[in-house]
Design an enzyme around this catalytic site. Structure first.
Site, PDB file in Angstrom:
ATOM      1  CG  HIS A 157      -1.639  -1.387   1.420  1.00 30.91           C
ATOM      2  ND1 HIS A 157      -2.945  -1.514   0.685  1.00 30.91           N
ATOM      3  CD2 HIS A 157      -1.378  -2.420   2.195  1.00 30.91           C
ATOM      4  CE1 HIS A 157      -3.365  -2.846   1.143  1.00 30.91           C
ATOM      5  NE2 HIS A 157      -2.387  -3.377   1.975  1.00 30.91           N
ATOM      6  CB  SER A 278      13.205  21.417 -16.170  1.00 26.72           C
ATOM      7  OG  SER A 278      12.491  22.670 -16.283  1.00 26.72           O
ATOM      8  CE  LYS A 284      11.711  18.593 -12.038  1.00 27.27           C
ATOM      9  NZ  LYS A 284      10.755  19.330 -12.676  1.00 27.27           N
TER      10      LYS A 284
END
Ligand code: ARG
Length: 463
Positions: A157, A278, A284
Site C-alpha cells: 500500500h 527542464s 531538474k
C-alpha cells in the site's frame, strides 16, 4: 450527390481517396524480406514439382533476389497505387523478367502469402523480444548480486512494511520478465506454422510439396486447415498479449524508478543518458525514459484490444479487415523493443543510494512484525502479540520515537515478556530470519541469484 461522370476532377479525387483508404504499402513494405523469402521458396517448390518449368523457377528466383537488393539499397521505386508489398514485388518482377513473372503466383493467393509473411515476421520479432528480455534479466541479476545485503523497506500500500534486501526486490522483476519471455516464446510457437498451400482458402489443385516449403522457410509445421490458415490472426494476438504484459511489468519498474529517483526517496540515481533537464528549472533531472515507458504502455494494450475487436465479427475466411492486423503489430514491436533496452540501460547504469535506503528502513516501524514474532517465540499467540506491538507503535509514533530509540521501559509497558534480548531484533536479524525458499534472507537471495544465472544460461542456450 456529386456526379463524377460530369466532373473528372472529383472522380480523380474520389479514386485517390479510395486507393489511399485501401492501400497498405506504407506499412506492409516492412514485410519485404519475408515476402521475397516466401516467394523464393514457393517458386523453387513449383519448379521441383514440375508445376512450372525449372528454368522459369530459376529466373523468378534471380529476379526476386535482384528486387531484394534494390529494396535494401533503397533503390526500389515504390508504387502506392499498386496497393501493397505483394503487388509491388510482383509488378517489379514483370519489369525485370517479363512474362515468366506471371508463373510465380501459380497455386498461391495473397491470402496465404500475407499470412505466411506475417508469421515469419512475428517469429523473428518474438525472438528479438526474448533476447531483449534476457538482456534486461542479466542487468537485473548483476545489480541483485551487488545488493544482497542492501536493506530497504519493502512496501505494501506504498507504506513501509517489512525490511527486505534490494537484490530481492530486483529479483521480483527478474521473475516477471522470465515469464514474459515464456509468453513471447509461446507467440513464436503459435506463429511457427506455414499457411502457404492454402491458396485463397480452399487449398490448391496442384501437386504441392508444402513440407519442403515449410522446411526451407524454417517453419516447424504446415497448417492443417486451409480456411483456418488464411483467416486467423491469433498468432499476432499472442505477440500483442506478450508485449502488453511485458509493458505492464516495465511500467511498474518505470514507476519505481520515478519514485526512487525523486528527492523524497533518493533510493537511486538514474544514469544521465536516461534523464533530461527542464527547460525552466535548472536543477531538474527528469526521468523521461521511465515516464515514457509508463506512458507508452497503453498504446500497446490498445493494439491488443484493436485486433481482438477486428477479428471478433469476421466470417471465415479472409476479409479485408485483416489487413488492419499489421500497423498495431509493428507499433507494438516498435514500442516494446526500445522500452526493453532503455529499462536494461537504466538498471545497469543506476547508482544505488544504499545509505538512503537504510535510513528509510531505520526511521520507520518495519520491525513491528519481527517484534511481534519475538513475543510469539515467548509463547504469546500471534494475534495477542500483534495487539501489544500495535500499542507500542502507536505510543512511539506519539512520542516521535523510532523503534530503535525505545527504552526497555517502553517495551515493558506494552508487554511484560519483553527482555533485554529484544534489542537483538534488528533490520539485519529481520531479513536474515526470512530464511525460506523465496524469502529475503541475504543467503537465500545470493542463492536465488546463482540459480537465476543458471536458469538464464540454460534457456539462452536453447533459445
Ligand atoms: N494487403 C492485404 C493484407 O494485408 C493482402 C491480402 C490481400 N488479399 C485480398 N484478397 N485482397 O491483408
Amino acid at each position: 450527390m456529386t456526379d463524377h461522370e460530369n466532373d473528372p476532377a472529383a472522380a480523380a479525387r474520389g479514386a485517390r481517396l479510395a486507393s489511399d483508404f485501401t492501400q497498405s504499402l506504407h506499412y506492409d513494405r516492412r514485410l519485404y524480406s519475408e515476402d521475397i523469402a516466401g516467394s523464393i521458396a514457393h517458386a523453387r517448390m513449383l519448379g521441383r514439382q514440375e508445376i512450372i518449368p525449372t528454368a522459369d523457377a530459376d529466373t523468378i528466383v534471380e529476379g526476386l533476389r535482384q528486387i531484394e537488393r534494390e529494396i535494401s539499397d533503397g533503390e526500389f521505386k515504390w508504387k502506392p497505387e499498386l496497393e501493397d508489398i505483394h503487388m509491388n514485388v510482383e509488378s517489379r518482377l514483370h519489369e525485370i523478367i517479363g512474362e515468366t513473372a506471371g508463373r510465380l503466383h501459380t497455386a498461391r493467393s495473397r491470402n496465404d502469402q500475407v499470412a505466411t509473411d506475417t508469421r515469419l515476421w512475428v517469429k523473428s520479432a518474438a525472438s528479438d523480444a526474448v533476447a531483449a528480455l534476457r538482456d534486461l534479466q542479466r542487468a537485473l541479476l548483476t545489480q541483485a548480486e551487488r545488493h544482497t545485503e542492501t536493506i530497504l523497506p519493502g512496501y505494501t500500500h506504498m507504506q513501509r512494511g517489512q525490511p527486505v534486501v534490494f537484490g530481492h526486490h530486483l529479483l521480483a522483476y527478474f521473475e516477471m520478465f522470465d515469464r514474459d519471455a515464456g509468453r513471447f516464446l509461446a507467440a513464436r510457437r503459435a506463429a511457427d506454422v506455414l499457411p502457404l498451400g492454402s491458396g485463397a482458402m480452399a487449398g490448391s489443385p496442384y501437386p504441392l510439396d508444402r513440407e519442403s516449403v515449410a522446411e526451407e522457410l524454417g517453419f516447424a509445421a504446415i497448417s492443417s486447415n486451409s480456411m483456418d490458415a488464411v483467416s486467423d490472426r491469433d498468432f499476432i494476438l499472442y505477440y500483442l498479449f506478450a508485449a502488453s504484459v511485458t509493458m505492464a511489468h516495465l511500467s511498474r519498474l518505470a514507476e519505481e524508478f520515478v519514485t526512487w529517483s525523486s528527492d523524497e526517496f533518493g533510493f537511486i540515481r538514474l544514469p544521465d543518458e536516461y534523464t533530461s533537464g527542464s527547460s525552466i528549472m535548472p536543477q531538474k533531472r527528469n526521468p523521461d525514459f521511465a515516464e515514457l515507458i509508463r506512458g507508452k504502455t497503453g498504446r500497446v494494450y490498445g493494439h491488443l484490444m484493436a485486433l481482438l475487436t477486428t477479428v471478433k465479427g469476421l466470417p471465415l475466411t479472409y476479409n479485408r479487415d485483416l489487413q488492419e492486423d499489421k500497423e498495431g503489430l509493428f507499433d507494438a514491436a516498435d514500442t516494446v523493443m526500445p522500452a526493453l533496452s532503455a529499462a536494461a540501460g537504466m538498471v545497469r547504469g543506476m547508482t544505488v543510494g544504499v545509505d538512503r535506503m537504510r535510513l528509510a528502513a531505520e526511521s520507520s516501524y518495519v520491525l513491528a512484525t519481527d517484534i511481534a514474532d519475538y513475543l510469539v517465540r515467548k509463547g504469546v499467540p500471534f494475534r495477542k502479540a500483534y495487539i501489544a506491538v500495535a500499542a507500542l507503535a502507536k505510543q512511539s509514533i506519539a512520542a516521535g520515537k523510532g523503534f530503535g530509540e525505545l527504552t526497555m521501559d517502553d517495551f515493558r509497558s506494552a508487554s511484560k515478556l519483553f527482555d533485554e534480548d529484544v534489542m537483538t531484533v534488528t533490520l539485519k536479524s529481520a531479513v536474515e530470519a526470512r530464511d525460506v525458499p523465496g524469502g529475503t534472507a541475504p543467503e537465500r537471495v545470493m542463492d536465488a541469484v546463482q540459480k537465476a544465472y543458471g536458469r538464464l544460461h540454460a534457456t539462452v542456450a536453447e533459445e
